[in-house]
Design a protein around this motif. Structure first.
Motif, mmCIF file in Angstrom:
data_model
loop_
_atom_site.group_PDB
_atom_site.id
_atom_site.type_symbol
_atom_site.label_atom_id
_atom_site.label_comp_id
_atom_site.label_asym_id
_atom_site.label_seq_id
_atom_site.Cartn_x
_atom_site.Cartn_y
_atom_site.Cartn_z
ATOM 1 N N GLN A 198 10.772 -44.822 13.165
ATOM 2 C CA GLN A 198 9.858 -45.815 13.719
ATOM 3 C C GLN A 198 8.423 -45.614 13.235
ATOM 4 O O GLN A 198 7.591 -46.514 13.397
ATOM 5 C CB GLN A 198 9.858 -45.766 15.251
ATOM 6 N N ARG A 225 22.565 -36.236 24.158
ATOM 7 C CA ARG A 225 22.027 -37.069 25.251
ATOM 8 C C ARG A 225 20.652 -37.597 24.848
ATOM 9 O O ARG A 225 20.330 -38.768 25.068
ATOM 10 C CB ARG A 225 21.878 -36.247 26.535
ATOM 11 N N ALA A 226 19.861 -36.701 24.263
ATOM 12 C CA ALA A 226 18.517 -37.111 23.839
ATOM 13 C C ALA A 226 18.606 -38.225 22.792
ATOM 14 O O ALA A 226 17.843 -39.193 22.833
ATOM 15 C CB ALA A 226 17.746 -35.919 23.282
ATOM 16 N N ARG A 262 19.358 -41.439 24.495
ATOM 17 C CA ARG A 262 18.173 -41.932 25.203
ATOM 18 C C ARG A 262 17.099 -42.430 24.233
ATOM 19 O O ARG A 262 16.362 -43.363 24.550
ATOM 20 C CB ARG A 262 17.606 -40.829 26.097
ATOM 21 N N THR A 263 17.016 -41.821 23.058
ATOM 22 C CA THR A 263 16.055 -42.314 22.052
ATOM 23 C C THR A 263 16.346 -43.781 21.733
ATOM 24 O O THR A 263 15.434 -44.613 21.710
ATOM 25 C CB THR A 263 16.145 -41.478 20.755
ATOM 26 N N GLN A 321 15.238 -46.014 24.481
ATOM 27 C CA GLN A 321 13.788 -46.129 24.623
ATOM 28 C C GLN A 321 13.170 -46.975 23.512
ATOM 29 O O GLN A 321 12.156 -47.638 23.724
ATOM 30 C CB GLN A 321 13.132 -44.746 24.660
ATOM 31 N N ILE A 322 13.769 -46.949 22.332
ATOM 32 C CA ILE A 322 13.284 -47.838 21.266
ATOM 33 C C ILE A 322 13.375 -49.283 21.765
ATOM 34 O O ILE A 322 12.443 -50.076 21.609
ATOM 35 C CB ILE A 322 14.108 -47.666 19.962
ATOM 36 N N ASN A 350 26.508 -32.855 25.461
ATOM 37 C CA ASN A 350 25.558 -32.050 24.694
ATOM 38 C C ASN A 350 24.127 -32.577 24.869
ATOM 39 O O ASN A 350 23.864 -33.775 24.749
ATOM 40 C CB ASN A 350 25.972 -32.107 23.217
ATOM 41 N N LEU A 351 23.204 -31.655 25.123
ATOM 42 C CA LEU A 351 21.840 -32.075 25.474
ATOM 43 C C LEU A 351 21.116 -32.809 24.346
ATOM 44 O O LEU A 351 20.390 -33.771 24.594
ATOM 45 C CB LEU A 351 21.005 -30.867 25.908
ATOM 46 N N THR A 352 21.286 -32.346 23.114
ATOM 47 C CA THR A 352 20.577 -33.037 22.032
ATOM 48 C C THR A 352 21.223 -34.405 21.761
ATOM 49 O O THR A 352 20.537 -35.339 21.351
ATOM 50 C CB THR A 352 20.538 -32.199 20.735
ATOM 51 N N ALA A 390 12.791 -39.789 25.863
ATOM 52 C CA ALA A 390 13.983 -39.001 25.518
ATOM 53 C C ALA A 390 13.625 -37.522 25.419
ATOM 54 O O ALA A 390 14.395 -36.644 25.853
ATOM 55 C CB ALA A 390 14.585 -39.496 24.213
ATOM 56 N N THR A 431 12.997 -38.039 18.984
ATOM 57 C CA THR A 431 11.879 -38.982 19.011
ATOM 58 C C THR A 431 11.910 -39.754 20.328
ATOM 59 O O THR A 431 12.913 -39.727 21.049
ATOM 60 C CB THR A 431 11.938 -39.978 17.828
ATOM 61 N N GLN A 432 10.831 -40.445 20.595
ATOM 62 C CA GLN A 432 10.611 -41.195 21.837
ATOM 63 C C GLN A 432 10.266 -40.242 22.987
ATOM 64 O O GLN A 432 11.110 -39.429 23.414
ATOM 65 C CB GLN A 432 11.827 -42.058 22.235
#
Lengths: 226, 226
Positions: free
Chosen positions: A51, B103-104, B107-108, B111-112, B99-101, A81, A77-78
């Motif tokens: 982005q 999940r991130a 979520r990224t 959020q975009i 897995n946490l990354t 997140a 990123t974000q």
């Protein structure tokens, strides 16, 4: 960890606060959003964040789950997140309440800021309305103040109805405070009259004195404009 | 549960999908964003949601934690807060990876869409630029397409780099799909050329055939404009 940051970005400021609250060591990699035509548009940075926005967090630091021979940058990123990741990976101190509806309340406040205030007023949007709609400075400030005013007004209603004190949620510091303080900082920079929002102001005045917040302030960042 | 919804709102559409995926019973309360000058501005609705936006979810339904003599509406606003709440309160089926990354990553993507695409293109913003900046329809569409194009381009890069198939994340349906499909629906409505985003299109074509998605579609809502 490495945080790709710009000193004035409120989204990066949020993440710096959370990293400080969690006492996580990190180094700042400066991505200057104005200099050199905007360093976020470089090919190198677009490989990190497609982005071309800040912040980005590289979590592939020593002692982390991808360390070793295969270690390579692992980018999130974000800001939203990143912050949820930090809360899950580093649970202490907890920055969300335990009760599910109270967690939702805290996240509501963060989303008012992250979805309905900040995105309408960041640099790229202000550039767009200036160039494409031929806005003068007054029209730009009216636009800016419009979205901030409606956002802060809603937050103030929420805070009053929940009986907040020094923090957005009860006597617990949460991610809502990490979102609110940078947004107020930004509003003051753009000379928004904050007197209609006493609950917001009370939280702001309290939090900016805490080291995790003051250390994250734009003026103290290594990439601050001299 | 009661969902305050508008058939065309992409934010409400996301929540409808997640409610369907979790197989939660809910009734729709229509808040028509255009009719009667915008029903979201009524005093009654502002008491429910101080921002005057949809969706809002009233979770104080029978068999829930606040039921009983003291039962009263318990409202969650902001689609992002609602969806995280639903994921925590109704863990099955899981709509985030373990897995946490990862999940991130999911979520990224959300959020975009929720921060950098939708907020710039919803009704209230299009009204503002039309009235205050005197934009004609062409300028409005250029603005609309600009933010959607940059958002979808970034999502496409993410999807390709992760090797997505029918869903945004691997072979697991996640909240990212619940955000993506309404945004694509909206883009098609505004005639955005989607051919540059084959990975996005593949996911869209797959998901819209699933009942949880098709049942949430604007055309099937009780408040659809006849």
């Amino acid at each position: 960890m490495k945080l790709y940051s710009y000193f004035r970005s409120t989204a990066a400021y949020r993440v710096r606060i959370v990293l400080n609250l969690k006492q996580i060591n990190y180094t700042i990699v400066s991505v200057h959003l104005v200099r050199n035509g905007g360093e976020q548009h470089s090919v190198e940075y677009l490989n990190i964040n497609p982005q071309g926005l800040v912040p980005s967090l590289d979590i592939a630091a020593p002692n982390f789950d991808v360390v070793g021979p295969e270690s390579k940058p692992q980018i999130i990123t974000q800001s939203g997140a990143i912050i949820e990741y930090l809360e899950e990976a580093f649970p202490q101190p907890a920055l969300l309440p335990i009760n599910l509806t109270q967690r939702a309340y805290v996240r509501t406040l963060t989303q008012i800021i992250a979805c309905d205030m900040h995105p309408l007023n960041n640099l790229r949007v202000l550039h767009y309305i200036e160039e494409s709609f031929d806005c003068d400075d007054t029209e730009k400030m009216t636009w800016y103040h419009h979205w901030l005013t409606s956002g802060f007004a809603a937050i103030e209603v929420h805070l009053i109805s929940k009986g907040s004190s020094h923090y957005c949620y009860d006597d617990q510091l949460t991610i809502a405070d990490a979102y609110l303080i940078p947004q107020v900082y930004n509003a003051l920079r753009f000379k928004l009259d904050m007197t209609p929002y006493p609950a917001v102001n009370r939280i702001y005045q309290h939090c900016i004195q805490l080291p995790a917040f003051s250390d994250a302030a734009p003026e103290l960042q290594p990439d601050v404009d001299k």
